[in-house]
Design a protein around this motif. Structure first.
Motif, PDB file in Angstrom:
ATOM      1  N   VAL A 174       0.833  -1.194   0.000  1.00  0.00           N
ATOM      2  CA  VAL A 174       0.000   0.000   0.000  1.00  0.00           C
ATOM      3  C   VAL A 174       0.874   1.252   0.000  1.00  0.00           C
ATOM      4  CG1 VAL A 174      -1.545   1.317   1.495  1.00  0.00           C
ATOM      5  CG2 VAL A 174      -1.995  -1.108   1.066  1.00  0.00           C
TER       6      VAL A 174
ATOM      7  N   SER B 159      -8.355   2.163   7.254  1.00  0.00           N
ATOM      8  CA  SER B 159      -7.089   2.717   7.734  1.00  0.00           C
ATOM      9  C   SER B 159      -6.056   1.609   7.575  1.00  0.00           C
ATOM     10  CB  SER B 159      -7.209   3.148   9.193  1.00  0.00           C
ATOM     11  OG  SER B 159      -8.218   4.120   9.334  1.00  0.00           O
ATOM     12  N   LEU B 160      -5.195   1.774   6.586  1.00  0.00           N
ATOM     13  CA  LEU B 160      -4.327   0.696   6.095  1.00  0.00           C
ATOM     14  C   LEU B 160      -2.868   0.913   6.467  1.00  0.00           C
ATOM     15  CD1 LEU B 160      -5.430   0.113   2.380  1.00  0.00           C
ATOM     16  CD2 LEU B 160      -5.371  -1.611   4.180  1.00  0.00           C
TER      17      LEU B 160
ATOM     18  N   VAL C 179      -9.878   6.185   2.435  1.00  0.00           N
ATOM     19  CA  VAL C 179      -8.692   5.350   2.647  1.00  0.00           C
ATOM     20  C   VAL C 179      -7.611   6.226   3.254  1.00  0.00           C
ATOM     21  CG1 VAL C 179      -6.913   3.930   1.564  1.00  0.00           C
ATOM     22  CG2 VAL C 179      -9.258   3.842   0.702  1.00  0.00           C
ATOM     23  N   THR C 180      -7.105   5.829   4.419  1.00  0.00           N
ATOM     24  CA  THR C 180      -6.039   6.596   5.056  1.00  0.00           C
ATOM     25  C   THR C 180      -4.921   5.639   5.457  1.00  0.00           C
ATOM     26  OG1 THR C 180      -6.700   6.357   7.370  1.00  0.00           O
ATOM     27  CG2 THR C 180      -7.809   8.068   6.107  1.00  0.00           C
ATOM     28  N   ALA C 181      -3.776   6.211   5.752  1.00  0.00           N
ATOM     29  CA  ALA C 181      -2.688   5.433   6.330  1.00  0.00           C
ATOM     30  C   ALA C 181      -3.059   5.053   7.763  1.00  0.00           C
ATOM     31  CB  ALA C 181      -1.412   6.265   6.313  1.00  0.00           C
ATOM     32  N   ALA C 182      -2.407   4.019   8.285  1.00  0.00           N
ATOM     33  CA  ALA C 182      -2.564   3.642   9.693  1.00  0.00           C
ATOM     34  C   ALA C 182      -1.172   3.381  10.238  1.00  0.00           C
ATOM     35  CB  ALA C 182      -3.429   2.398   9.816  1.00  0.00           C
TER      36      ALA C 182
ATOM     37  N   VAL D 209      -7.671  -0.893  10.532  1.00  0.00           N
ATOM     38  CA  VAL D 209      -9.006  -0.592  11.038  1.00  0.00           C
ATOM     39  C   VAL D 209      -9.930  -0.502   9.837  1.00  0.00           C
ATOM     40  CG1 VAL D 209     -10.445   1.035  12.330  1.00  0.00           C
ATOM     41  CG2 VAL D 209      -8.072   0.657  13.030  1.00  0.00           C
TER      42      VAL D 209
END
Lengths: 339, 339
Positions: free
Chosen positions: B7, B99-100, B132-135, B140
């Protein structure tokens, strides 16, 4: 406050109960609020439902060293209301999904919820449901906002036409300057003014402007600046199959941000275009809509609306500076850095 | 597959683009799907909107050692559809907030999304938007599901009346047994049958049953068993201001789960009542509704519906075992353990 029990001490159901007690008993269109398997709401008659979800992740979208629980609760809703505003939709209902580290103080959770609900009340939005779970590490706060708009009043991104004027609300760049200082406390340019940091910490969604643009059919395309003005212009152009020519001298760069960017050796124009987290609206409107825009201006108090460029038939994104055309600087990607 | 980029390699916008390409072009009631600031949908004429959100957190709701990307994508939607089913609402639209962690393989994200969308298609649900966001750490996955129900067909928790019969669909306890084995790989009772582990990993929302109960007005109160049957009975009783008497001998405990609980030295009745993650429905229905229930049974194939107790005027929750009344064992809390 430091004597507060933690989330782990009181458990998930008690947190939900505390949220529930804070939500006003009656909300417009609410048939069943918090407390059942799902919420039940009545859509406005003849209107469409507008749905958006945006998540804030600790360490990605905020840092507890710089953001208070009030900042976080406020921003989590604001970023969603901003998306509704960009569609011309009036906010109605919200859902809140909290993934809470067990070590969070209950007092801090209360403060975050109070900020969320205070902003919801300002925009006549009712919290109707949600979900509270444990989190092994970072706090994650996900919000879904549901708004309402008449079919012919919805503002998409794909309606821009050649000769439309491109407008932006408010000022740009302050959030980017505020963020830069948060990222690097000992920045050689010194701290940016508190005003810039506040812009980043406490964004304000342009709900009144978005709704007024929709109701007056004063815009052909509209988008918020969550990923920066450069990104917004690029997306409107792509969706509409047009180009945009921006006038650098016309950009309403926040004066304190401009000063700080210059002190930091950054180009204020490029930094303001690239900087995300400005929750202003960009929209396009043909010259013939000037009368409709006047109606809009009457609704929005002293919020400025500035023409910054023009939609062109030939594709491509250019910015004119000192009589010279340059390509627009690129946008913003979450994975390329922490915002 | 192990040669897949991550990702972090391809970035947020590329992940969104991959999701977008997988979503069917046309969904019922969808005016604007993925790709604008917000989605726009048309509510069913004269119907109410039913809204729910549920989040799965890595390390809390699943563990990558035991759950595949397909399991996670499937379950993230199932738990939400289960909430709609419990309200008697037909699912229509969904929003997905991911949240990837940057290290996730793109191939695994694709697999997760494909499972999510396959289940959505089975239940005629369209993914209309998301985030879509960073984690920084854990994955999550937050889902919001939007359903539709006529006003007098909505199933709340508060409608149970004395003399109503309490029913439960399917079998209970299998997910709890499956989970116990996941938590302790070297459990002295040995691994539970694959069937139990599958129940935990791949829950199935009772969409057809919930919608049929609502449309036929065959239930007075309904709830899903996400936190266990004991919890569901407790909440229906509290919301309705009644008591419930459960018959232990009548409980449809999954036979393989029962055998495993006994081998593990656990009381199968208590373990099945407390065990969450059974996505069956509990509902109450007076004897006079038997004809309506017959209509419902015709819609749900071979899914059993078992009477397990009766609603009482006097408050309190009791379970009758071998002619003796005992209080119901308590429910389930997320912060007391990892589920």
């Amino acid at each position: 406050m430091r004597n507060s029990p933690t989330v782990g001490d009181i458990g998930e159901h008690a947190v939900i109960q505390r949220i529930r007690e804070r939500v006003p008993a009656h909300g417009k269109g609410v048939v069943t609020g918090i407390g059942d398997d799902a919420a039940v709401v009545e859509p406005d008659r003849g209107a469409l439902s507008v749905l958006t979800t945006d998540t804030l992740v600790e360490g990605v979208h905020f840092d507890l060293a710089h953001s208070s629980p009030t900042d976080i609760g406020n921003k989590a809703l604001a970023v969603n209301l901003s998306d509704l505003a960009a569609m011309g939709a009036a906010p109605r209902h919200a859902l809140l999904a909290l993934s809470l580290p067990a070590g969070w103080l209950v007092a801090d959770v209360d403060e975050m919820i109070d900020a969320f609900l205070a902003q919801a009340a300002r925009h006549r939005t009712t919290l109707v449901g949600g979900d509270v779970t444990a989190a092994p590490g970072a706090l994650v706060i996900g919000v879904t906002a549901i708004g309402s708009a008449k079919r012919r009043r919805v503002l998409g991104r794909d309606g821009a036409r050649p000769e439309d004027i491109v407008y932006v609300s408010g000022a740009i760049g302050a959030a980017a300057a505020g963020l830069a200082s948060l990222r690097q406390a000992d920045h050689p340019a010194g701290p940016p003014p508190e005003e810039c940091r506040r812009h980043h910490r406490r964004p304000e969604a342009r709900v009144t402007l978005g709704v007024a643009l929709g109701r007056n059919r004063a815009a052909r395309a509209c988008m918020d600046l969550s990923d920066g003005l450069g990104d917004a212009v690029r997306r409107i152009a792509a969706a509409s199959g047009v180009g945009v020519q921006v006038d650098a001298e016309a950009l309403p760069i926040h004066p304190e941000a401009r000063t700080w960017f210059e002190r930091a050796g950054l180009d204020p124009v490029a930094a303001s275009l690239a900087g995300g987290d400005d929750y202003e609206l960009a929209f396009t409107s043909p010259p013939a809509f000037r009368g409709r825009l006047r109606h809009v201006r009457r609704r929005i108090g002293d919020l400025p609306i500035t023409p910054i460029g023009i939609v062109t038939k030939e594709p491509g994104l250019r910015i004119r500076r000192g009589g010279k055309d340059e390509p627009l600087p690129p946008g913003y990607e979450h994975f390329t850095g922490v915002d």
